[in-house]
Design a protein around this motif. Structure first.
Motif, PDB file in Angstrom:
ATOM      1  N   ILE A 214       0.834  -1.198   0.000  1.00 27.96           N
ATOM      2  CA  ILE A 214       0.000   0.000   0.000  1.00 27.96           C
ATOM      3  C   ILE A 214       0.868   1.248   0.000  1.00 27.96           C
ATOM      4  O   ILE A 214       0.617   2.203  -0.727  1.00 27.96           O
ATOM      5  CB  ILE A 214      -0.930  -0.003   1.229  1.00 27.96           C
ATOM      6  N   PHE A 215       1.927   1.238   0.809  1.00 20.79           N
ATOM      7  CA  PHE A 215       2.773   2.415   0.963  1.00 20.79           C
ATOM      8  C   PHE A 215       4.170   2.153   0.418  1.00 20.79           C
ATOM      9  O   PHE A 215       4.695   1.044   0.512  1.00 20.79           O
ATOM     10  CB  PHE A 215       2.864   2.817   2.439  1.00 20.79           C
ATOM     11  N   GLN A 216       4.751   3.197  -0.136  1.00 22.07           N
ATOM     12  CA  GLN A 216       6.134   3.145  -0.598  1.00 22.07           C
ATOM     13  C   GLN A 216       7.017   3.631   0.553  1.00 22.07           C
ATOM     14  O   GLN A 216       7.255   4.819   0.706  1.00 22.07           O
ATOM     15  CB  GLN A 216       6.318   4.022  -1.846  1.00 22.07           C
ATOM     16  N   ILE A 217       7.484   2.688   1.367  1.00 24.11           N
ATOM     17  CA  ILE A 217       8.155   3.033   2.608  1.00 24.11           C
ATOM     18  C   ILE A 217       9.612   3.428   2.344  1.00 24.11           C
ATOM     19  O   ILE A 217      10.342   2.716   1.656  1.00 24.11           O
ATOM     20  CB  ILE A 217       8.111   1.846   3.591  1.00 24.11           C
ATOM     21  N   PRO A 218      10.062   4.572   2.892  1.00 25.00           N
ATOM     22  CA  PRO A 218      11.466   4.971   2.704  1.00 25.00           C
ATOM     23  C   PRO A 218      12.383   4.144   3.591  1.00 25.00           C
ATOM     24  O   PRO A 218      11.957   3.580   4.607  1.00 25.00           O
ATOM     25  CB  PRO A 218      11.466   6.436   3.148  1.00 25.00           C
ATOM     26  N   PHE A 219      13.660   4.084   3.216  1.00 26.76           N
ATOM     27  CA  PHE A 219      14.645   3.435   4.095  1.00 26.76           C
ATOM     28  C   PHE A 219      14.818   4.300   5.335  1.00 26.76           C
ATOM     29  O   PHE A 219      15.066   5.500   5.246  1.00 26.76           O
ATOM     30  CB  PHE A 219      15.995   3.273   3.388  1.00 26.76           C
ATOM     31  N   PHE A 220      14.654   3.698   6.494  1.00 23.86           N
ATOM     32  CA  PHE A 220      14.649   4.462   7.738  1.00 23.86           C
ATOM     33  C   PHE A 220      15.894   4.157   8.559  1.00 23.86           C
ATOM     34  O   PHE A 220      16.287   3.000   8.708  1.00 23.86           O
ATOM     35  CB  PHE A 220      13.399   4.126   8.569  1.00 23.86           C
ATOM     36  N   THR A 221      16.514   5.200   9.086  1.00 25.17           N
ATOM     37  CA  THR A 221      17.631   5.032  10.012  1.00 25.17           C
ATOM     38  C   THR A 221      17.699   6.235  10.942  1.00 25.17           C
ATOM     39  O   THR A 221      17.307   7.348  10.559  1.00 25.17           O
ATOM     40  CB  THR A 221      18.964   4.866   9.259  1.00 25.17           C
ATOM     41  N   LEU A 222      18.177   6.029  12.162  1.00 27.34           N
ATOM     42  CA  LEU A 222      18.369   7.124  13.101  1.00 27.34           C
ATOM     43  C   LEU A 222      19.669   7.845  12.779  1.00 27.34           C
ATOM     44  O   LEU A 222      20.732   7.222  12.710  1.00 27.34           O
ATOM     45  CB  LEU A 222      18.413   6.599  14.536  1.00 27.34           C
ATOM     46  N   SER A 223      19.592   9.152  12.590  1.00 32.23           N
ATOM     47  CA  SER A 223      20.795   9.923  12.300  1.00 32.23           C
ATOM     48  C   SER A 223      21.693  10.044  13.524  1.00 32.23           C
ATOM     49  O   SER A 223      22.915  10.042  13.412  1.00 32.23           O
ATOM     50  CB  SER A 223      20.418  11.332  11.797  1.00 32.23           C
ATOM     51  N   HIS A 224      21.060  10.126  14.703  1.00 27.71           N
ATOM     52  CA  HIS A 224      21.814  10.306  15.948  1.00 27.71           C
ATOM     53  C   HIS A 224      20.928   9.791  17.086  1.00 27.71           C
ATOM     54  O   HIS A 224      19.709   9.979  17.053  1.00 27.71           O
ATOM     55  CB  HIS A 224      22.144  11.794  16.163  1.00 27.71           C
ATOM     56  N   PRO A 225      21.511   9.128  18.108  1.00 28.40           N
ATOM     57  CA  PRO A 225      20.678   8.636  19.221  1.00 28.40           C
ATOM     58  C   PRO A 225      19.859   9.742  19.886  1.00 28.40           C
ATOM     59  O   PRO A 225      18.745   9.492  20.372  1.00 28.40           O
ATOM     60  CB  PRO A 225      21.708   8.058  20.198  1.00 28.40           C
ATOM     61  N   GLY A 226      20.393  10.962  19.902  1.00 25.09           N
ATOM     62  CA  GLY A 226      19.661  12.072  20.498  1.00 25.09           C
ATOM     63  C   GLY A 226      18.397  12.426  19.746  1.00 25.09           C
ATOM     64  O   GLY A 226      17.542  13.149  20.276  1.00 25.09           O
ATOM     65  N   GLU A 227      18.274  11.911  18.516  1.00 31.15           N
ATOM     66  CA  GLU A 227      17.079  12.181  17.724  1.00 31.15           C
ATOM     67  C   GLU A 227      15.831  11.553  18.344  1.00 31.15           C
ATOM     68  O   GLU A 227      14.703  11.982  18.066  1.00 31.15           O
ATOM     69  CB  GLU A 227      17.276  11.657  16.297  1.00 31.15           C
ATOM     70  N   HIS A 360      10.895  10.677   7.341  1.00 34.98           N
ATOM     71  CA  HIS A 360      11.021   9.795   8.495  1.00 34.98           C
ATOM     72  C   HIS A 360      10.038  10.196   9.593  1.00 34.98           C
ATOM     73  O   HIS A 360       9.406   9.342  10.226  1.00 34.98           O
ATOM     74  CB  HIS A 360      12.459   9.824   9.034  1.00 34.98           C
ATOM     75  N   TYR A 361       9.922  11.498   9.818  1.00 35.50           N
ATOM     76  CA  TYR A 361       8.998  11.974  10.840  1.00 35.50           C
ATOM     77  C   TYR A 361       7.546  11.746  10.408  1.00 35.50           C
ATOM     78  O   TYR A 361       6.669  11.523  11.243  1.00 35.50           O
ATOM     79  CB  TYR A 361       9.264  13.447  11.141  1.00 35.50           C
ATOM     80  N   GLY A 362       7.311  11.797   9.098  1.00 33.10           N
ATOM     81  CA  GLY A 362       5.981  11.461   8.590  1.00 33.10           C
ATOM     82  C   GLY A 362       5.631  10.013   8.865  1.00 33.10           C
ATOM     83  O   GLY A 362       4.504   9.692   9.259  1.00 33.10           O
ATOM     84  N   GLU A 392      15.077  -0.674  12.736  1.00 28.33           N
ATOM     85  CA  GLU A 392      15.477   0.687  13.113  1.00 28.33           C
ATOM     86  C   GLU A 392      14.275   1.552  13.483  1.00 28.33           C
ATOM     87  O   GLU A 392      14.395   2.523  14.223  1.00 28.33           O
ATOM     88  CB  GLU A 392      16.237   1.345  11.963  1.00 28.33           C
ATOM     89  N   VAL A 393      13.108   1.214  12.961  1.00 27.09           N
ATOM     90  CA  VAL A 393      11.928   2.049  13.167  1.00 27.09           C
ATOM     91  C   VAL A 393      11.276   1.810  14.528  1.00 27.09           C
ATOM     92  O   VAL A 393      10.469   2.625  14.982  1.00 27.09           O
ATOM     93  CB  VAL A 393      10.910   1.791  12.034  1.00 27.09           C
ATOM     94  N   VAL A 394      11.645   0.734  15.213  1.00 27.80           N
ATOM     95  CA  VAL A 394      10.939   0.332  16.427  1.00 27.80           C
ATOM     96  C   VAL A 394      11.149   1.322  17.571  1.00 27.80           C
ATOM     97  O   VAL A 394      10.183   1.763  18.224  1.00 27.80           O
ATOM     98  CB  VAL A 394      11.358  -1.093  16.860  1.00 27.80           C
ATOM     99  N   LEU A 395      12.383   1.706  17.861  1.00 29.06           N
ATOM    100  CA  LEU A 395      12.647   2.624  18.978  1.00 29.06           C
ATOM    101  C   LEU A 395      11.958   3.974  18.781  1.00 29.06           C
ATOM    102  O   LEU A 395      11.281   4.475  19.699  1.00 29.06           O
ATOM    103  CB  LEU A 395      14.142   2.808  19.170  1.00 29.06           C
ATOM    104  N   PRO A 396      12.077   4.640  17.613  1.00 25.58           N
ATOM    105  CA  PRO A 396      11.332   5.887  17.422  1.00 25.58           C
ATOM    106  C   PRO A 396       9.809   5.707  17.525  1.00 25.58           C
ATOM    107  O   PRO A 396       9.122   6.550  18.082  1.00 25.58           O
ATOM    108  CB  PRO A 396      11.729   6.318  16.005  1.00 25.58           C
ATOM    109  N   LEU A 397       9.301   4.568  17.017  1.00 27.78           N
ATOM    110  CA  LEU A 397       7.863   4.300  17.138  1.00 27.78           C
ATOM    111  C   LEU A 397       7.445   4.171  18.598  1.00 27.78           C
ATOM    112  O   LEU A 397       6.422   4.727  19.017  1.00 27.78           O
ATOM    113  CB  LEU A 397       7.518   3.017  16.389  1.00 27.78           C
ATOM    114  N   MET A 398       8.235   3.429  19.379  1.00 26.09           N
ATOM    115  CA  MET A 398       7.916   3.265  20.794  1.00 26.09           C
ATOM    116  C   MET A 398       7.951   4.613  21.504  1.00 26.09           C
ATOM    117  O   MET A 398       7.073   4.936  22.321  1.00 26.09           O
ATOM    118  CB  MET A 398       8.886   2.299  21.434  1.00 26.09           C
ATOM    119  N   ALA A 399       8.954   5.428  21.181  1.00 30.26           N
ATOM    120  CA  ALA A 399       9.071   6.751  21.823  1.00 30.26           C
ATOM    121  C   ALA A 399       7.887   7.631  21.510  1.00 30.26           C
ATOM    122  O   ALA A 399       7.386   8.369  22.373  1.00 30.26           O
ATOM    123  CB  ALA A 399      10.373   7.418  21.370  1.00 30.26           C
TER     124      ALA A 399
END
Length: 402
Positions: A214-227, A360-362, A392-399
């Protein structure tokens, strides 16, 4: 009890779960085909719904949502009032108060009503209705077999889970949806039935050609842990917006009542206003998956995205709040994507040196807004995870979601 009786009692519910999964999966495929058929019927040719919509005459664009409300709303008021709205609350009502009984007519009427509203350009989703459709299939199967209330309730959960799983190609999401939202008192033994129904629904949907992403998902990565701190802030902002959004939806029936607009006529009035919104921002109409993919693909301008966000909130509230048949799951994904993208752009303006991606924020905003509107954060996390299969998406999603 003999060993044969024990095996029969174990296998029989599992076979019913498989049957419900097959039927709910077919129902999801047929529902999707019905929506596409009605879109082809109502709008000119085009590569996307927005292109089809903009190719039509302005008068038709203005009045199509109103006509859908004028035709469909009286029909469902006379035959099955429970078809109004997203449908999830009706499923919970059937589980809590009606011993798992959902009238058989709901399957057909919910499909037809929601497909017509979506095809006409109304801002509603198909996920809530497919939960209702799948649940009604499960209830109907157990009613035909003469099973008791406990088996009917489990069958409703199986049908709802299979419907969601078939829609997103996400069996874990379907399972967790049933457990987190529908069932508050679940025996561990019953979980296997829900899992089997979800997997079966997914397999059936893929077999019949619904395996395209359904969605064209971008490659996701954290630029910095502080993000991660930024994603926490995004979650807080999204939670506030989701509260305001739901308060807006629930306030509209009271507004229509004060204006003395009959319940059966409210969708037509809302449809006319939504048609007016669509003349200025057509991206706000329909399901909106194409616009989400543009955001996830990095094609976004801050000012335009902000206007689309406002228009989508207004249009969705009017459609759902007036009593149209349709859900808020897809609009929540849309609003979350736009809100996250706006947040990403603003953060990039404040810290231009940081390698931040609004896309990524979207993506994270999609999960966070669904968590806020459904109060089901684990389901929201699993939905985005199963769409990306990127750890990689799990930690930002949980936050953001929690």
């Amino acid at each position: 009890m003999t060993s044969k009786q024990s095996v029969a009692e174990t296998l029989y519910p599992l076979l019913i779960a498989v049957a419900i999964g097959v039927l709910a999966g077919l129902g999801a495929v047929a529902f999707r085909m019905l929506i596409n058929f009605e879109i082809d019927l109502l709008w000119p040719d085009g590569d996307s719904f927005v292109e089809r919509y903009t190719n039509a005459h302005w008068a038709w664009r203005l009045t199509a949502p109103m006509l859908a409300g004028l035709i469909i709303s009286p029909l469902i008021f006379r035959t099955a009032p429970e078809v109004r709205g997203p449908g999830v609350s009706e499923v919970i009502k059937a589980l809590s108060l009606l011993d798992g009984i959902i009238r058989r007519r709901v399957t057909v009427l919910k499909s037809f009503a929601t497909a017509t509203f979506i095809a006409a350009g109304c801002s509603v989703g198909r996920e809530g209705p497919i939960v209702h459709i799948g649940a009604s299939i499960g209830s109907s199967v157990t009613q035909l077999l003469g099973l008791g209330p406990d088996k009917r309730k489990l069958a409703i959960a199986c049908g709802a889970a299979a419907g969601i799983a078939a829609t997103f190609q996400a069996p874990m999401t379907g399972t967790m949806f049933a457990v987190e939202i529908l069932l508050f008192d679940l025996e561990v033994a019953s979980l296997s039935n829900i899992v089997i129904a979800s997997v079966t629904g997914t397999v059936v949907a893929r077999t019949f050609g619904a395996n395209d992403s359904i969605f064209q998902i971008p490659f996701f990565t954290l630029s910095h842990p502080g993000e991660l701190l930024l994603y926490v802030i995004l979650g807080l902002i999204t939670g506030l917006f989701s509260l305001l959004f739901m308060a807006y939806i629930f306030s509209l029936p009271k507004l229509f009542s004060r204006l003395r607009i009959p319940e059966w006529f409210a969708p037509a009035v809302a449809g006319l206003i939504v048609g007016g919104i669509g003349l200025f921002r057509p991206e706000a109409l329909g399901i909106g998956y194409e616009s989400i993919n543009e955001i996830l693909g990095g094609q976004s301008v801050l000012g335009v995205v902000t206007l689309i966000l406002i228009a989508k909130i207004l249009a969705t509230g009017l459609c759902v709040g007036s009593g149209m048949s349709g859900g808020v799951f897809a609009p929540s994904l849309f609003i979350g994507a736009m809100l996250g993208c706006v947040f990403g752009h603003l953060v990039s303006l404040i810290w231009p040196g940081m390698p931040l991606s609004p896309a990524h924020y979207g993506l994270i905003g999609m999960g966070a807004f669904v968590a806020g509107t459904t109060l089901a954060p684990i389901t929201a996390i699993l939905t985005i995870f199963e769409l990306t299969y990127n750890y990689e998406v799990v930690l930002p999603l949980m936050a953001a979601c929690i």
